[in-house]
Design an enzyme around this catalytic site. Structure first.
Site, PDB file in Angstrom:
ATOM      1  N   ARG A 191     -17.975 -10.086 -11.941  1.00 30.88           N
ATOM      2  CA  ARG A 191     -18.136 -10.816 -13.212  1.00 30.88           C
ATOM      3  C   ARG A 191     -17.784 -12.270 -12.915  1.00 30.88           C
ATOM      4  O   ARG A 191     -16.699 -12.572 -12.413  1.00 30.88           O
ATOM      5  CB  ARG A 191     -17.205 -10.247 -14.282  1.00 30.88           C
ATOM      6  CG  ARG A 191     -17.191 -11.081 -15.546  1.00 30.88           C
ATOM      7  CD  ARG A 191     -16.522 -10.408 -16.723  1.00 30.88           C
ATOM      8  NE  ARG A 191     -17.402  -9.423 -17.327  1.00 30.88           N
ATOM      9  CZ  ARG A 191     -17.269  -8.975 -18.586  1.00 30.88           C
ATOM     10  NH1 ARG A 191     -16.311  -9.427 -19.359  1.00 30.88           N
ATOM     11  NH2 ARG A 191     -18.111  -8.079 -19.063  1.00 30.88           N
ATOM     12  N   ARG A 226     -21.326   2.717 -21.659  1.00 29.02           N
ATOM     13  CA  ARG A 226     -21.179   1.863 -20.475  1.00 29.02           C
ATOM     14  C   ARG A 226     -20.764   2.733 -19.280  1.00 29.02           C
ATOM     15  O   ARG A 226     -21.246   2.555 -18.163  1.00 29.02           O
ATOM     16  CB  ARG A 226     -20.104   0.782 -20.722  1.00 29.02           C
ATOM     17  CG  ARG A 226     -20.432  -0.224 -21.825  1.00 29.02           C
ATOM     18  CD  ARG A 226     -21.547  -1.159 -21.429  1.00 29.02           C
ATOM     19  NE  ARG A 226     -21.313  -1.811 -20.169  1.00 29.02           N
ATOM     20  CZ  ARG A 226     -20.609  -2.935 -20.003  1.00 29.02           C
ATOM     21  NH1 ARG A 226     -20.107  -3.554 -21.050  1.00 29.02           N
ATOM     22  NH2 ARG A 226     -20.441  -3.470 -18.800  1.00 29.02           N
TER      23      ARG A 226
END
Ligand code: CP
Ligand code: NVA
Length: 299
Positions: A104, A287
């Site tokens: 990320r 997710r």
């Protein structure tokens, strides 16, 4: 064989994404099977996170552990990156010792740097530009609830941000119509819309965008890193709130989605996000399941 990465939703072919949806369904229904818990036996995943996260970090750590592997979380201050070691050297090292890198970060370029220096797959766990893992869960959730997303009408209300850009990719990959209603100056880049093969359009008026839709989606007015722009953004986005009144313009069985974290009273009212049309909790849980299918595919 060339290493496969997942940096955007268009890195995979449409058929591969459809297969991933099928595989997710199987994995979700067979969570306790023995083969499931051995898929990543002896493998390690590096989670290189340069931004905060709850869902993405937890879902990747839990996915890895449920598949029998080990997840190694590297926060911004934890590695020599924070002391100036180059990203390309860091990527080379991680790729020599681990089996998968989940990152990320800010720019898409940083992901490309890691991918081009890695012999193992790299997954985009969200950049300023895209959030493809979120879309795997969002599309799976819609399919789970409604059977198919092909030809559905989806309205995006709010910022033309990283999540919205991945919705544009999803529209062309899964064949649905995306209507985007953003304040002036906050629409996604028109070049991206051109690539969506007519599946994504900008509609200025938010009620028009939502009218007759099967799904309404929104996201925060302030993405990570935009904290300094809060006053300007709050002004620009006032009126871009998903309320019950706005939902009543959509089809009566329309769903509501939000990638979370949500800010009730800004982009959505509490009665919508906590109401009967909202599927945000299934969306968040999915997710975990979609990322397991993704990990299996890439490894
Ligand atoms: N939706 C999402 O990516 O949440 P986190 O920022 O908590 O990971
Ligand atoms: N657009 C948001 C998504 C968070 C999951 C952000 O970038 O912060």
């Amino acid at each position: 064989m060339k290493t496969k990465h997942f940096l955007t939703l268009i890195d995979l072919k449409s058929e591969e994404l459809h297969d991933l949806m099928e595989r997710t369904r199987f994995m979700k229904n067979n969570m306790r099977s023995e083969s499931h818990s051995k898929l990543m036996s002896g493998m390690t995943v590096a989670l290189l996170f340069e931004k905060t996260s709850t869902r993405t970090r937890v879902s990747f750590e839990v996915a890895t552990s449920q598949l029998g592997g080990h997840a190694l979380f590297l926060a911004p201050g934890d590695s020599q990156l924070s002391r100036g070691e180059s990203l390309s050297d860091t990527a080379r090292i991680l790729s020599r010792m681990t089996d998968l890198i989940v990152m990320r970060t800010s720019t898409q370029e940083r992901l490309l740097t890691v991918a081009s220096n890695s012999q193992v797959p790299v997954i985009n766990a969200m950049s300023d530009d895209f959030h493809p893992c979120q879309l795997l869960a969002d599309i799976f959730t819609f399919i789970e609830k409604r059977g198919s997303i092909r030809d559905a009408n989806v309205a995006w209300v709010g910022d033309g941000n990283n999540v919205c850009r991945s919705w544009i990719h999803a529209a062309s990959q899964f064949g649905f119509n995306l209507r985007i209603a953003s304040p002036k100056g906050y629409s996604p880049d028109t070049k991206m819309l051109d690539l969506a093969l007519g599946k994504a359009t900008i509609i200025e008026d938010i009620t028009t965008a939502v009218t007759g839709c099967d799904l309404v989606v929104t996201d925060t007015w302030f993405s990570i890193g935009q904290e300094d722009d809060k006053i300007k953004r709050k002004e620009a986005f006032s009126g871009y709130c998903v309320t019950n009144e706005l939902m009543s313009a959509a089809n009566s069985d329309a769903l509501f989605m939000h990638c979370l974290p949500a800010y009730r009273g800004n982009e959505v009212t509490a009665d919508v996000i906590d109401g009967p049309q909202s599927v945000v909790w299934d969306e968040a849980e999915n997710r975990l399941h979609t990322q397991k299918a993704l990990i299996e595919f890439l490894l």
